[in-house]
Design a protein around this motif. Structure first.
Motif, PDB file in Angstrom:
ATOM      1  N   ASP A 129       0.844  -1.193   0.000  1.00  0.00           N
ATOM      2  CA  ASP A 129       0.000   0.000   0.000  1.00  0.00           C
ATOM      3  C   ASP A 129       0.879   1.242   0.000  1.00  0.00           C
ATOM      4  O   ASP A 129       1.869   1.328   0.741  1.00  0.00           O
ATOM      5  CB  ASP A 129      -0.907   0.043   1.239  1.00  0.00           C
ATOM      6  CG  ASP A 129      -1.912  -1.083   1.262  1.00  0.00           C
ATOM      7  OD1 ASP A 129      -2.308  -1.544   0.180  1.00  0.00           O
ATOM      8  OD2 ASP A 129      -2.307  -1.499   2.368  1.00  0.00           O
ATOM      9  N   GLU A 182      -0.519   8.467  -0.338  1.00  0.00           N
ATOM     10  CA  GLU A 182       0.015   9.748  -0.768  1.00  0.00           C
ATOM     11  C   GLU A 182      -0.132  10.791   0.345  1.00  0.00           C
ATOM     12  O   GLU A 182      -1.072  10.733   1.136  1.00  0.00           O
ATOM     13  CB  GLU A 182      -0.721  10.238  -2.014  1.00  0.00           C
ATOM     14  CG  GLU A 182      -0.581   9.322  -3.218  1.00  0.00           C
ATOM     15  CD  GLU A 182       0.828   9.320  -3.781  1.00  0.00           C
ATOM     16  OE1 GLU A 182       1.563  10.312  -3.528  1.00  0.00           O
ATOM     17  OE2 GLU A 182       1.200   8.329  -4.444  1.00  0.00           O
ATOM     18  N   SER A 197      -5.229  10.085  -1.060  1.00  0.00           N
ATOM     19  CA  SER A 197      -5.397   8.898  -1.895  1.00  0.00           C
ATOM     20  C   SER A 197      -4.449   7.798  -1.454  1.00  0.00           C
ATOM     21  O   SER A 197      -3.405   8.054  -0.844  1.00  0.00           O
ATOM     22  CB  SER A 197      -5.166   9.231  -3.376  1.00  0.00           C
ATOM     23  OG  SER A 197      -3.824   9.633  -3.584  1.00  0.00           O
ATOM     24  N   THR A 198      -4.826   6.566  -1.786  1.00  0.00           N
ATOM     25  CA  THR A 198      -4.027   5.384  -1.489  1.00  0.00           C
ATOM     26  C   THR A 198      -3.991   4.495  -2.720  1.00  0.00           C
ATOM     27  O   THR A 198      -5.038   4.247  -3.340  1.00  0.00           O
ATOM     28  CB  THR A 198      -4.603   4.598  -0.300  1.00  0.00           C
ATOM     29  OG1 THR A 198      -4.655   5.436   0.851  1.00  0.00           O
ATOM     30  CG2 THR A 198      -3.754   3.371   0.013  1.00  0.00           C
ATOM     31  N   THR A 199      -2.814   4.046  -3.088  1.00  0.00           N
ATOM     32  CA  THR A 199      -2.641   3.113  -4.200  1.00  0.00           C
ATOM     33  C   THR A 199      -2.076   1.811  -3.652  1.00  0.00           C
ATOM     34  O   THR A 199      -1.182   1.833  -2.799  1.00  0.00           O
ATOM     35  CB  THR A 199      -1.691   3.692  -5.260  1.00  0.00           C
ATOM     36  OG1 THR A 199      -2.197   4.945  -5.721  1.00  0.00           O
ATOM     37  CG2 THR A 199      -1.548   2.746  -6.440  1.00  0.00           C
ATOM     38  N   SER A 200      -2.604   0.694  -4.112  1.00  0.00           N
ATOM     39  CA  SER A 200      -2.110  -0.599  -3.646  1.00  0.00           C
ATOM     40  C   SER A 200      -2.067  -1.586  -4.803  1.00  0.00           C
ATOM     41  O   SER A 200      -2.826  -1.465  -5.772  1.00  0.00           O
ATOM     42  CB  SER A 200      -2.998  -1.152  -2.528  1.00  0.00           C
ATOM     43  OG  SER A 200      -4.306  -1.431  -3.001  1.00  0.00           O
ATOM     44  N   LEU A 228      -4.652  -3.970  -8.998  1.00  0.00           N
ATOM     45  CA  LEU A 228      -4.158  -2.622  -8.764  1.00  0.00           C
ATOM     46  C   LEU A 228      -5.344  -1.769  -8.338  1.00  0.00           C
ATOM     47  O   LEU A 228      -6.333  -1.671  -9.055  1.00  0.00           O
ATOM     48  CB  LEU A 228      -3.532  -2.054 -10.035  1.00  0.00           C
ATOM     49  CG  LEU A 228      -2.991  -0.620  -9.957  1.00  0.00           C
ATOM     50  CD1 LEU A 228      -1.830  -0.538  -8.967  1.00  0.00           C
ATOM     51  CD2 LEU A 228      -2.571  -0.138 -11.335  1.00  0.00           C
ATOM     52  N   LYS A 229      -5.268  -1.167  -7.156  1.00  0.00           N
ATOM     53  CA  LYS A 229      -6.400  -0.448  -6.584  1.00  0.00           C
ATOM     54  C   LYS A 229      -6.011   0.991  -6.271  1.00  0.00           C
ATOM     55  O   LYS A 229      -4.953   1.251  -5.708  1.00  0.00           O
ATOM     56  CB  LYS A 229      -6.892  -1.144  -5.312  1.00  0.00           C
ATOM     57  CG  LYS A 229      -8.150  -0.540  -4.712  1.00  0.00           C
ATOM     58  CD  LYS A 229      -8.638  -1.361  -3.528  1.00  0.00           C
ATOM     59  CE  LYS A 229      -9.921  -0.805  -2.949  1.00  0.00           C
ATOM     60  NZ  LYS A 229     -10.411  -1.615  -1.804  1.00  0.00           N
ATOM     61  N   GLN A 230      -6.900   1.910  -6.627  1.00  0.00           N
ATOM     62  CA  GLN A 230      -6.727   3.326  -6.326  1.00  0.00           C
ATOM     63  C   GLN A 230      -7.930   3.817  -5.527  1.00  0.00           C
ATOM     64  O   GLN A 230      -9.073   3.666  -5.955  1.00  0.00           O
ATOM     65  CB  GLN A 230      -6.602   4.138  -7.622  1.00  0.00           C
ATOM     66  CG  GLN A 230      -6.518   5.640  -7.420  1.00  0.00           C
ATOM     67  CD  GLN A 230      -5.158   6.089  -6.915  1.00  0.00           C
ATOM     68  OE1 GLN A 230      -4.134   5.551  -7.310  1.00  0.00           O
ATOM     69  NE2 GLN A 230      -5.134   7.078  -6.036  1.00  0.00           N
ATOM     70  N   THR A 262      -9.473   7.236  -3.722  1.00  0.00           N
ATOM     71  CA  THR A 262      -9.384   8.691  -3.597  1.00  0.00           C
ATOM     72  C   THR A 262     -10.506   9.176  -2.700  1.00  0.00           C
ATOM     73  O   THR A 262     -11.666   8.776  -2.876  1.00  0.00           O
ATOM     74  CB  THR A 262      -9.486   9.367  -4.974  1.00  0.00           C
ATOM     75  OG1 THR A 262      -8.459   8.846  -5.820  1.00  0.00           O
ATOM     76  CG2 THR A 262      -9.330  10.873  -4.858  1.00  0.00           C
ATOM     77  N   GLU A 298     -10.616  -0.596  -9.076  1.00  0.00           N
ATOM     78  CA  GLU A 298      -9.800  -1.797  -9.058  1.00  0.00           C
ATOM     79  C   GLU A 298      -9.593  -2.300 -10.480  1.00  0.00           C
ATOM     80  O   GLU A 298     -10.547  -2.376 -11.264  1.00  0.00           O
ATOM     81  CB  GLU A 298     -10.459  -2.896  -8.218  1.00  0.00           C
ATOM     82  CG  GLU A 298     -10.680  -2.531  -6.762  1.00  0.00           C
ATOM     83  CD  GLU A 298     -11.355  -3.652  -5.995  1.00  0.00           C
ATOM     84  OE1 GLU A 298     -11.256  -4.811  -6.428  1.00  0.00           O
ATOM     85  OE2 GLU A 298     -11.997  -3.360  -4.976  1.00  0.00           O
TER      86      GLU A 298
END
Length: 360
Positions: free
Chosen positions: A129, A132, A140-143, A181-183, A185, A203
């Protein structure tokens, strides 16, 4: 409400919470989904272990374990320190098992309850994970994670078909694998008279191998709260859709507490897409007690037939429905208690209980 205890073991902190109240509430609402597994199955609780300096370099280790009546999950997260202006990294391992009531559950009593469909979702994942740095109102989080999903019966045996003989996985076997891949916001803004929140989850299944799932799934939630004198009006809209490869357990389940009250979990419908609208007006009755009236609506937008095996059609779900009702909200320092009395489109009434412990 339950028992809570915090223990310090060196630098590590251990939080233990044991709660029997949910068992009482569930017994008042509906009969158990399956036979009890003994005295320990009557207990729900959580265990949290936090270490702030695992290897002497401010590395953080968090272990969370939650046990419900019919579900359990464990999460292990490891974080290394990074400058505040850089994305914060966290390595996470998670394993959970829960009944697939929302998709495979059987609507009962004019859709006001949902019984077990004999299908349970066992999900394991490992990934990274990246959070940002937060701006004024946005974060936001990207994983990216590898996920392995198995379907099991109430007895714990692997299964690949439901009670009607239809596949419960995308592969047709006992399990599915995917790299996702998950974003995420999120936006939030508040003042003394109102607040606004919005979240968007996207996703994307990555085609690492030919048999792994490739899909795009998004879900949004928009919420607006406005103060009207002593009362407070809260409205929210939730929607989502999925394209590409799909297993039945990925469908959007509509109905139940947090969705359309007056219906059992997933009893309105299960579709490739959904739209849910909620409006609730709360007003003070005393210092710690509030009253509430609400209206909920949800629809699968006609996409129930696009879910593999069409479980919604086989279970007779209507695909859309509305619920109205009233409730009470009790707030104290030890927890929040909520009870809602709702009626669905079929004039069937349901009582919901929800208890949230407030962390010490």
């Amino acid at each position: 409400m339950g028992a809570q205890k915090s223990i310090h073991a060196g630098k590590a902190k251990i939080d233990v919470n044991v709660d029997l109240t949910h068992k009482l509430c569930a017994a008042l609402m509906l009969s158990p989904f399956r036979n009890s597994g003994g005295p320990l199955s009557l207990i729900i609780g959580s265990l949290c272990i936090k270490h702030p300096n695992l290897f002497g370099g401010s590395e953080k280790l968090d272990v969370f374990w939650d046990k419900g009546l019919y579900d359990t999950s464990i999460l292990v997260a490891y974080r290394r320190p990074r400058p505040e202006w850089l994305p914060q990294q966290s390595l996470a391992l998670q394993h959970s098992i829960s009944p697939e009531i929302g998709v495979h559950g059987l609507p009962l009593d004019n859709f006001s309850q949902s019984g077990s469909g004999g299908v349970n979702l066992c999900r394991s994942s490992v990934g990274l994970d990246l959070s940002e740095p937060a701006s004024t109102n946005w974060n936001s989080t990207t994983s990216i994670k590898f996920e392995h999903v198995r379907l099991v019966s109430d007895e714990g045996r692997p299964i690949n078909r439901d009670l009607d003989g239809f596949p419960v996985t995308c592969s047709g076997g006992n399990d599915d694998s995917m790299v996702v891949l998950k974003q995420e916001t999120r936006y939030a803004r508040a003042n003394d008279n109102c607040f606004s929140r919005f979240s968007l989850h996207i996703e994307q299944g990555i085609p690492v191998f030919s048999k792994w799932l490739v899909f795009n799934r998004f879900k949004f939630v928009g919420t607006k709260g406005i103060k009207l004198g002593p009362a407070f009006l809260l409205t929210s809209v939730t929607g989502g859709s999925i394209v590409g490869d799909m297993a039945p357990y990925q469908a959007f389940a509509i109905g139940g507490l947090g969705s359309v009250r007056g219906y059992g979990e997933g009893a309105v419908g299960t579709g490739r897409s959904c739209i849910i609208a909620n409006t609730e007006l709360t007003f003070p009755l005393s210092k710690m007690l509030e009253g509430a009236i609400f209206v909920d609506y949800g629809s699968d937008l006609g996409t129930g037939r696009l879910v593999p095996g069409n479980p919604a059609l086989r279970q007779g779900k209507p695909g859309r429905g509305a619920g109205i009702g009233y409730g009470l909200r009790f707030k104290s320092q030890i927890g929040h208690f909520q009870v809602d009395y709702a009626m669905n489109s079929y004039q069937q009434r349901t009582v919901y209980f929800n208890i949230t412990n407030v962390p010490s």
